[in-house]
Design a protein around this motif. Structure first.
Motif, PDB file in Angstrom:
ATOM      1  N   ILE A  35      69.489 -91.722  53.226  1.00 40.93           N
ATOM      2  CA  ILE A  35      69.243 -90.482  52.495  1.00 40.93           C
ATOM      3  C   ILE A  35      67.896 -90.645  51.804  1.00 40.93           C
ATOM      4  O   ILE A  35      67.678 -91.608  51.069  1.00 40.93           O
ATOM      5  N   VAL A  37      65.251 -89.744  48.980  1.00 42.66           N
ATOM      6  CA  VAL A  37      65.220 -89.198  47.621  1.00 42.66           C
ATOM      7  C   VAL A  37      63.751 -89.077  47.227  1.00 42.66           C
ATOM      8  O   VAL A  37      63.052 -90.083  47.119  1.00 42.66           O
ATOM      9  N   PHE A  95      71.223 -91.178  41.010  1.00 45.90           N
ATOM     10  CA  PHE A  95      71.647 -90.728  42.340  1.00 45.90           C
ATOM     11  C   PHE A  95      71.443 -91.848  43.363  1.00 45.90           C
ATOM     12  O   PHE A  95      72.303 -92.074  44.228  1.00 45.90           O
ATOM     13  N   LEU A 104      67.050 -85.417  49.708  1.00 49.27           N
ATOM     14  CA  LEU A 104      67.336 -84.890  48.371  1.00 49.27           C
ATOM     15  C   LEU A 104      66.025 -84.742  47.605  1.00 49.27           C
ATOM     16  O   LEU A 104      65.300 -85.716  47.424  1.00 49.27           O
ATOM     17  N   ILE A 160      64.286 -83.969  44.078  1.00 46.86           N
ATOM     18  CA  ILE A 160      64.531 -83.945  42.630  1.00 46.86           C
ATOM     19  C   ILE A 160      63.196 -83.640  41.944  1.00 46.86           C
ATOM     20  O   ILE A 160      62.337 -84.513  41.843  1.00 46.86           O
ATOM     21  N   PHE A 168      68.759 -81.112  50.473  1.00 42.85           N
ATOM     22  CA  PHE A 168      69.474 -80.938  49.213  1.00 42.85           C
ATOM     23  C   PHE A 168      68.446 -80.803  48.088  1.00 42.85           C
ATOM     24  O   PHE A 168      67.369 -81.386  48.147  1.00 42.85           O
ATOM     25  N   LEU A 208      68.083 -80.534  43.641  1.00 44.63           N
ATOM     26  CA  LEU A 208      68.682 -80.600  42.310  1.00 44.63           C
ATOM     27  C   LEU A 208      68.072 -79.489  41.458  1.00 44.63           C
ATOM     28  O   LEU A 208      66.851 -79.459  41.274  1.00 44.63           O
ATOM     29  N   CYS A 259      62.312 -76.864  43.795  1.00 43.02           N
ATOM     30  CA  CYS A 259      63.726 -77.042  44.125  1.00 43.02           C
ATOM     31  C   CYS A 259      64.444 -75.696  44.191  1.00 43.02           C
ATOM     32  O   CYS A 259      65.268 -75.458  45.078  1.00 43.02           O
ATOM     33  N   VAL A 275      72.689 -79.316  44.611  1.00 43.16           N
ATOM     34  CA  VAL A 275      73.382 -80.579  44.357  1.00 43.16           C
ATOM     35  C   VAL A 275      73.531 -80.802  42.860  1.00 43.16           C
ATOM     36  O   VAL A 275      72.570 -80.644  42.105  1.00 43.16           O
ATOM     37  N   PRO A 306      76.502 -86.739  43.513  1.00 38.74           N
ATOM     38  CA  PRO A 306      76.397 -87.327  44.856  1.00 38.74           C
ATOM     39  C   PRO A 306      77.467 -86.829  45.817  1.00 38.74           C
ATOM     40  O   PRO A 306      77.251 -86.799  47.027  1.00 38.74           O
ATOM     41  N   ASP A 311      78.349 -83.896  46.384  1.00 41.19           N
ATOM     42  CA  ASP A 311      77.825 -82.741  47.109  1.00 41.19           C
ATOM     43  C   ASP A 311      77.076 -83.163  48.363  1.00 41.19           C
ATOM     44  O   ASP A 311      77.088 -82.457  49.377  1.00 41.19           O
ATOM     45  N   ILE A 312      76.424 -84.320  48.288  1.00 43.98           N
ATOM     46  CA  ILE A 312      75.705 -84.855  49.451  1.00 43.98           C
ATOM     47  C   ILE A 312      76.690 -85.443  50.451  1.00 43.98           C
ATOM     48  O   ILE A 312      76.626 -85.177  51.654  1.00 43.98           O
TER      49      ILE A 312
END
Length: 364
Positions: A112, A114, A131, A224, A226, A249, A251, A263, A274, A277, A279-280
């Protein structure tokens, strides 16, 4: 190494991307392709400039790269290597060659990504750290770009959580960028891998980073985001992820914070909002025992309960910007030692750098 030499020769040809190389190799093997005369290279679709470059390769540069790969913990993965990550092969133009420092097997594990702003808020940094720690607890590898801000905190959270993390660089692996993350890069080598499609001595260049971003998303099953402004490298990575069929995803954050706008734009355009976690995990497979047992929540780790190092330094950083030389004077330590301690505290999410010095975070 003969096969590697041929792949490096192909990788040195200007404007000859991975998809084009793949089509050429449907006809001949790499070593055979490199030995063809220029006229035949033109016949199979190369430009005159490409044919000339392949016929006159930069052998000194190639030999230097081969010597680099002979060093401990360093390797070259070519597109036909068994350990070349299969997920990355699926993208439109996969890198023909990857330079790796660390354990290349992590590149083939579920990842994943980030990612987010270099100028992230305190909350954003803490979210990235926490996360990432939760993701590695669920047996994902955390992938990011080694940048300041969200990227660095994601790598640090994965390392602290005892998992693996992969850093994709926009420069060669002998040119760690940013320089402030050299120590972090060393830790990643021991507990994951550094990877780049750029030759080991290639310096960081602005045009390298969009290429780097497509590899970050290409290695990952999901991305993800952020904190990201509306025009940012993170949104470029998210766009690549969508093109590559990866999950995206985002945040959410305050409507008053510029770092939330990117985002929110992603969410408006279909990215999954999200909050935890879970949700992921629900979207990409729910690989943790908590989710398998239908538990409704997987708590984020609470690193603030852990004992932080360098208490004297932490005690002398306030809620307003405290200059480094002031901290050094208060602690009666050399400035360079205080800088190293502050960097480690920043990676742990206890302090954050701001104009004029450092401030303490909620975790600190």
């Amino acid at each position: 190494m003969t096969e590697h030499r041929a792949w490096l020769q192909l990788a040195s040809v200007p404007s000859l991307g991975g998809s084009r190389i793949r089509r050429l190799l449907e006809r001949v093997a790499p070593a055979e392709l490199c030995s063809l005369p220029e006229r035949e290279l033109l016949q199979i679709g190369m430009t005159a400039k490409q044919a000339k470059s392949l016929a006159s390769p930069p052998m000194a540069k190639i030999e230097q790269a081969l010597l680099w790969a002979e060093q401990p913990n360093q390797s070259i993965l070519t597109f036909d290597s068994p350990s070349y990550p299969s997920l990355l092969k699926e993208i439109a133009s996969p890198p023909p060659v990857l330079f790796v420092r660390g354990n290349p097997s992590w590149l083939s594990e579920p990842q994943i990504a980030v990612i987010g702003s270099r100028n992230a808020s305190i909350d954003g940094r803490e979210s990235a750290y926490q996360f990432a720690a939760s993701l590695v607890a669920a047996d994902y590898v955390v992938t990011s770009g080694l940048a300041l801000g969200i990227d660095g905190q994601a790598h640090a959270g994965a390392l602290k959580g005892g998992g693996a993390t992969v850093a994709v660089l926009g420069a060669g692996l002998d040119k760690i960028y940013p320089a402030r993350h050299r120590e972090l890069a060393l830790s990643i080598c021991e507990q994951g891998a550094l990877v780049s499609e750029f030759w080991p001595t290639e310096p960081p260049r602005p045009q390298n980073f969009p290429r780097r971003n497509r590899v970050i998303s290409g290695l990952s099953v999901g991305v993800l985001v952020i904190e990201a402004e509306q025009k940012s490298g993170s949104l470029i990575t998210a766009r690549y992820a969508l093109e590559q069929g990866r999950e995206v995803f985002a945040l959410p954050g305050s409507i008053h914070h510029p770092g939330s706008r990117g985002c929110h734009a992603l969410i408006k355009n279909g990215a999954k909002l999200v909050e935890t976690p879970v949700d992921i995990f629900e979207e990409v497979g729910a690989l943790t025992e908590c989710v398998k047992n239908n538990q409704i929540d997987l708590p984020l780790p609470q690193p603030e309960n852990e004992k932080l190092p360098f208490p004297a330094v932490l005690a002398n950083v306030g809620n307003e910007a405290t200059p480094v030389d002031v901290v050094a004077e208060r602690c009666k330590q050399p400035v360079h030692e205080i800088m190293m301690q502050l960097l480690e505290l920043e990676l742990l999410g206890a302090v954050t750098s701001v104009p004029g010095g450092y401030i303490k975070t909620r975790r600190g």
